[in-house]
Write an enzyme that holds these catalytic residues in place. Structure first.
Site, PDB file in Angstrom:
ATOM      1  N   THR A   1      38.738  -1.827 120.347  1.00 31.29           N
ATOM      2  CA  THR A   1      37.611  -1.607 121.259  1.00 31.29           C
ATOM      3  C   THR A   1      37.852  -0.417 122.167  1.00 31.29           C
ATOM      4  O   THR A   1      36.953   0.388 122.426  1.00 31.29           O
ATOM      5  CB  THR A   1      37.361  -2.872 122.093  1.00 31.29           C
ATOM      6  OG1 THR A   1      37.133  -3.985 121.222  1.00 31.29           O
ATOM      7  CG2 THR A   1      36.160  -2.689 123.005  1.00 31.29           C
TER       8      THR A   1
ATOM      9  N   SER B   1      48.679 -13.183  96.984  1.00 33.46           N
ATOM     10  CA  SER B   1      49.868 -12.332  97.166  1.00 33.46           C
ATOM     11  C   SER B   1      51.173 -13.110  97.207  1.00 33.46           C
ATOM     12  O   SER B   1      52.256 -12.512  97.170  1.00 33.46           O
ATOM     13  CB  SER B   1      49.729 -11.509  98.459  1.00 33.46           C
ATOM     14  OG  SER B   1      49.696 -12.349  99.601  1.00 33.46           O
TER      15      SER B   1
ATOM     16  N   VAL C   1      45.230  -4.629 119.257  1.00 32.79           N
ATOM     17  CA  VAL C   1      45.837  -3.349 118.889  1.00 32.79           C
ATOM     18  C   VAL C   1      45.030  -2.163 119.438  1.00 32.79           C
ATOM     19  O   VAL C   1      45.385  -1.012 119.186  1.00 32.79           O
ATOM     20  CB  VAL C   1      45.978  -3.225 117.362  1.00 32.79           C
ATOM     21  CG1 VAL C   1      46.957  -4.262 116.847  1.00 32.79           C
ATOM     22  CG2 VAL C   1      44.636  -3.347 116.663  1.00 32.79           C
TER      23      VAL C   1
ATOM     24  N   LYS D   1      52.625  -6.915 106.820  1.00 31.68           N
ATOM     25  CA  LYS D   1      53.653  -7.791 106.265  1.00 31.68           C
ATOM     26  C   LYS D   1      55.049  -7.236 106.532  1.00 31.68           C
ATOM     27  O   LYS D   1      55.987  -8.008 106.804  1.00 31.68           O
ATOM     28  CB  LYS D   1      53.428  -7.960 104.764  1.00 31.68           C
ATOM     29  CG  LYS D   1      52.143  -8.709 104.421  1.00 31.68           C
ATOM     30  CD  LYS D   1      51.916  -8.759 102.916  1.00 31.68           C
ATOM     31  CE  LYS D   1      50.642  -9.527 102.567  1.00 31.68           C
ATOM     32  NZ  LYS D   1      50.379  -9.585 101.117  1.00 31.68           N
TER      33      LYS D   1
ATOM     34  N   GLY E   1      41.777  -4.317 111.970  1.00 33.52           N
ATOM     35  CA  GLY E   1      43.137  -4.602 112.394  1.00 33.52           C
ATOM     36  C   GLY E   1      43.213  -5.889 113.178  1.00 33.52           C
ATOM     37  O   GLY E   1      42.195  -6.481 113.539  1.00 33.52           O
TER      38      GLY E   1
END
Length: 855
Positions: free
Chosen positions: A438, A755, A435, A798, A431
């Site tokens: 860890t 993409s 966020v 996204k 990620g």
């Protein structure tokens, strides 16, 4: 402490001088280091040897008979007499010896004080057990010697030193007194001489003297004068007693020689003892010569240093020698629970240690290596706590949201509970930064009750960081895995391998390849660090990797890990995280109290929307810290009391320069400009694909730091639009008459991936058909030459980027419909997700019908 009657150390020369009839003044010179006697009328002074000791000469019968007489300072012939008996321990005395005796026992001191003023003669008898402080009649041998006291010295500590000359052998007949000291009736033990002094006696005498001279040659520590003195001894009995008293044989053997009355047998016994001493001395000389022949100058210095250390140990000037250190390391290894292989390897090194001088560089290398082995927790482990309710509470306490991640962690813990000995999967949290990847590892360790450590792998390029250095290198050390286990002291910690996607490689090796063994549950039970050179079991360690993007992890390493996606946070999730964790933590760290500083919800939203643009919450926490810092400064100056932080206060403190610069959706729908979506290491982002044409010859130009994959995707999109020009209502001559330039803004940022294929095809179709692209629509998907839209990755990130940019509709590949369940509810409520399967569906949804420039 009870003193004992014993022989002072270092008297070998005194004995030899006495036996060899050297003068008493020379003896006085040898004893000059003793304390001076006190001026006391009762003290003895130097006395001449008794008259009967100065007979005609060695070998005469008159001398032997005179030596056999007892004397108390008067000339009288007695064969039975009562003498005070002084027990001695640790030595057997022989006639003719002159020795110092230390008197410290109370009974011995009483004997000296009572007897010596009147009688200068004592009986000296060796006690059987030298540990006894108060020996009785049964504790003494039956044969001893009589002795004449030559001098008495009283030392300041109360100990008395007697200088005595041994006269003759005596036998204890009966004890007439036991208290306060011993007194016994004694009888002179006469030596049985051969009937005729023939060849056997002379041969025995010659062998003894020849052996003694040879021993002197092999013993460099004995003075040179001893040889000349030994040559002056002509009496067989005298020579036998001289050698028996000075040979290094045990006490019982000496006592047997003393008790033997037959002169020939006594000489044979002395000869046997002398022969054993000669054999030992000759062997020592041979070894000494062999070693000296092999010694280099460096080795000789090392040998001499070792001798100095030995002397220092004897003097008590060295705290601990190498043997003690080796014993301590052995004990520590046993306590560590090391297996037989490790113990055998360590023992081999410790044996080498005993032969290496401590000043040698190799000495410290071996000690460091064995200490490392002893410090490792071979058999020490933390006890697991498998309470799943407790684990759930800890995860909820430390992290907001992340329900899918928490569920997978609890499944992992449940398997550990049901099968503690099973192989653990290697988890990898994937990620964007900030966020909580860890901190999830720390929560797992807390839930299990294990120790936690973090090993940062970002930027390492040396394989030795993982496998360690060989001990042949100066400054060698184990790899970071083994070092962390040693530091924690348990063999089953939770080990976070941070940033596995940023491991590099160069000529020193590939650390990612070294991690393959570490992270393979079927191999890491016998991981061999190059420094240790013995297997260490890593199968009990829970390894958790973290990465920002999957593409940076080498394929073989990725195959060994189970990936758990930790997505970015929505605006609502960030708001809750800030209220529950970030604001309280920053208030506390800045020395404020909760009632002194309160944050409105609008203030936090302002920070999120206007001052941060990230998938995680690190920048959000920094901005909250900046606000708290400003308030703390005001309060420290006494300018302000309690504060409620509002949106306007946030803007006033952070200012306009700190506002986050990020892409927002276009204000108008434009021709040739499509909105795409990208997945980046920091989460998701929107990007614009801009296309323009100008008169030319059909050239094609790509700019914007695009990678090879993205470049090929642009080429495929251009070919697709040109092939379908008729279906799209485009004049095909336009492609030959114009050059096309496609640009992706933010040119300083590297971009790659397939993409954005449908976004590029849409921009080109819009450019040549002169139809604008809707500004509220974003799209993501790979395009083929057949016009098929293929699925992509990172849909959640996204989607969050589109939510932050104000996009109302996202065109996604139909193959990604299954990923919609991971999309946050907030995004689903505000964004319309439209699955598409072909480029025709994309263009139908994205292109407007009206003329360019319409809003």
């Amino acid at each position: 402490m009870h003193h004992c009657t014993h022989i002072q150390g270092g008297i070998g020369i005194v004995r030899l001088v006495s036996k060899l009839k050297l003068s008493l003044p020379f003896l006085h010179h040898l004893m000059s280091s003793e304390p001076q006697e006190q001026e006391n009328p009762n003290d003895l002074v130097w006395n001449k040897a008794p008259e009967n000791n100065a007979g005609p000469g060695p070998g005469s019968q008159t001398n032997r008979s005179a030596n056999a007489e007892l004397s108390t300072g008067t000339e009288r012939d007695q064969t039975n007499e009562t003498l005070a008996i002084l027990p001695v321990r640790g030595i057997v005395l022989f006639p003719g010896m002159v020795v110092p005796l230390t008197i410290g026992r109370p009974s011995a001191i009483k004997l000296v004080d009572s007897e010596l003023p009147e009688n200068k003669q004592l009986g000296l008898v060796t006690q059987r057990d030298e540990q006894l402080d108060r020996p009785g009649p049964s504790d003494l041998f039956k044969i001893g010697v009589s002795a004449q006291v030559l001098k008495l010295i009283r030392q300041p500590d109360g100990v008395i030193v007697l200088i005595v000359q041994v006269l003759t052998r005596i036998a204890l007949e009966s004890f007439v007194q036991t208290e306060p000291y011993l007194r016994a009736s004694v009888q002179v033990v006469k030596t049985i001489l051969p009937e005729r002094e023939g060849a056997e006696l002379q041969a025995s005498f010659n062998n003894l003297r020849r052996g003694a001279l040879r021993l002197l040659e092999l013993s460099p520590e004995i003075p040179d004068q001893a040889r000349a003195a030994l040559m002056g001894v002509e009496e067989p009995e005298q020579l036998t007693d001289l050698l028996a008293g000075n040979l290094g044989i045990d006490l019982p053997a000496k006592q047997q020689i003393l008790e033997e009355t037959d002169l020939l047998r006594r000489m044979r016994m002395a000869q046997e003892a002398l022969q054993r001493q000669l054999e030992i001395a000759e062997l020592q000389q041979k070894l000494r010569k062999d070693v000296e022949g092999r010694f280099s100058d460096t080795q000789r210095r090392a040998y001499l240093r070792e001798q100095v250390r030995a002397i220092q140990r004897e003097l008590g000037e060295e705290d601990a020698d190498g043997e003690e250190q080796a014993d301590q390391l052995r004990k520590k290894l046993q306590e560590s629970g090391a297996n037989e292989t490790v113990l055998a390897t360590a023992e081999k090194e410790l044996k080498r240690l005993s032969h290496i001088p401590s000043a040698s560089p190799e000495y410290s290398v071996i000690v460091s290596y064995v200490e490392m082995l002893a410090d490792l927790p071979w058999g020490k482990a933390s006890e697991d706590n498998t309470d799943l309710q407790r684990a759930q509470a800890i995860l909820d306490r430390d992290h907001y949201g992340l329900e899918k991640v928490k569920r997978r962690i609890l499944e992992f813990l449940a398997v550990r509970k049901l099968n503690p000995g099973g192989r653990s999967p290697i988890l990898c949290f994937l990620g964007p930064p900030g966020v909580g990847k860890t901190s999830l590892g720390q929560s797992i360790a807390d839930a299990l009750g294990r120790k936690f450590t973090r090993v940062s792998l970002g930027g390492i390029r040396d394989e030795a960081e993982i496998r360690g250095h060989r001990r042949t290198y100066i400054g060698a050390m184990p790899g970071r895995i083994i070092q962390e286990i040693r530091r924690l002291g348990v063999n089953n910690p939770v080990m976070m391998l941070d940033e596995v996607d940023k491991v590099g490689a160069d000529i020193r090796g590939d650390p990612a390849s070294a991690l393959l063994e570490v992270l393979d549950p079927r191999q890491n039970h016998s991981f061999v660090d190059r420094y240790l050179d013995v297997p260490f079991d890593l199968s009990h360690v829970i390894f958790i990797g973290t990465a920002n993007y999957m593409e940076g992890i080498p394929s073989p390493l990725r195959d060994r890990m189970e990936t758990i996606s930790v997505p970015g946070y929505t605006e609502l999730e960030k708001l809750n995280i800030a209220q529950r964790y970030l604001v309280p933590r920053q208030i506390e760290e800045h020395g404020l109290r909760p009632e002194q500083c309160r944050f409105d919800e609008d203030a936090i939203k302002t920070i999120i929307q206007e001052y941060t643009y990230e998938a995680g919450v690190r920048d959000l926490e920094r901005k909250i810290a900046a606000v708290c810092r400003s308030i703390a400064a005001e309060m420290a100056r006494g300018i302000q009391a309690d504060v409620t932080v509002s949106a306007s206060l946030v803007q006033g403190i952070l200012g306009n320069s700190a506002r986050s610069q990020h892409e927002q959706r276009l204000l108008h729908s434009l021709v040739g400009v499509a909105t795409g979506l990208a997945y980046t290491p920091t989460g998701g982002d929107i990007l614009f694909v801009e296309a323009t044409k100008y008169p030319g010859k059909g050239g094609f130009l790509l700019t914007g730091q695009v990678g090879d994959v993205m470049r090929e995707s642009m080429q495929a999109a251009y070919s697709l639009v040109r092939a379908r020009a008729k279906d799209l209502g485009i004049n095909s001559d336009l492609f030959a008459q114009n050059d096309v330039h496609i640009h992706v803004p933010s040119g300083a940022i590297q971009k790659d991936g397939p993409s954005a294929g449908i976004a590029m095809a849409t921009a080109l179709a819009s450019l040549f058909s002169d139809r604008p692209v809707r500004n509220d629509v974003a799209m993501t998907g790979e395009i083929t030459l057949r016009g098929v839209v293929l699925p992509i990755g990172g849909l959640k990130e996204k989607s969050l980027a589109a939510l932050r940019a104000g996009i109302a509709e996202i065109l996604i590949p139909k193959g990604n419909v299954k990923d919609l369940e991971d999309i946050p509810v907030e995004a689903k409520e505000r964004i319309n997700f439209r699955p598409v399967e072909t480029i025709d569906e994309v263009l139908a949804e994205a292109l407007k019908k009206n003329a360019a420039g319409s809003s």
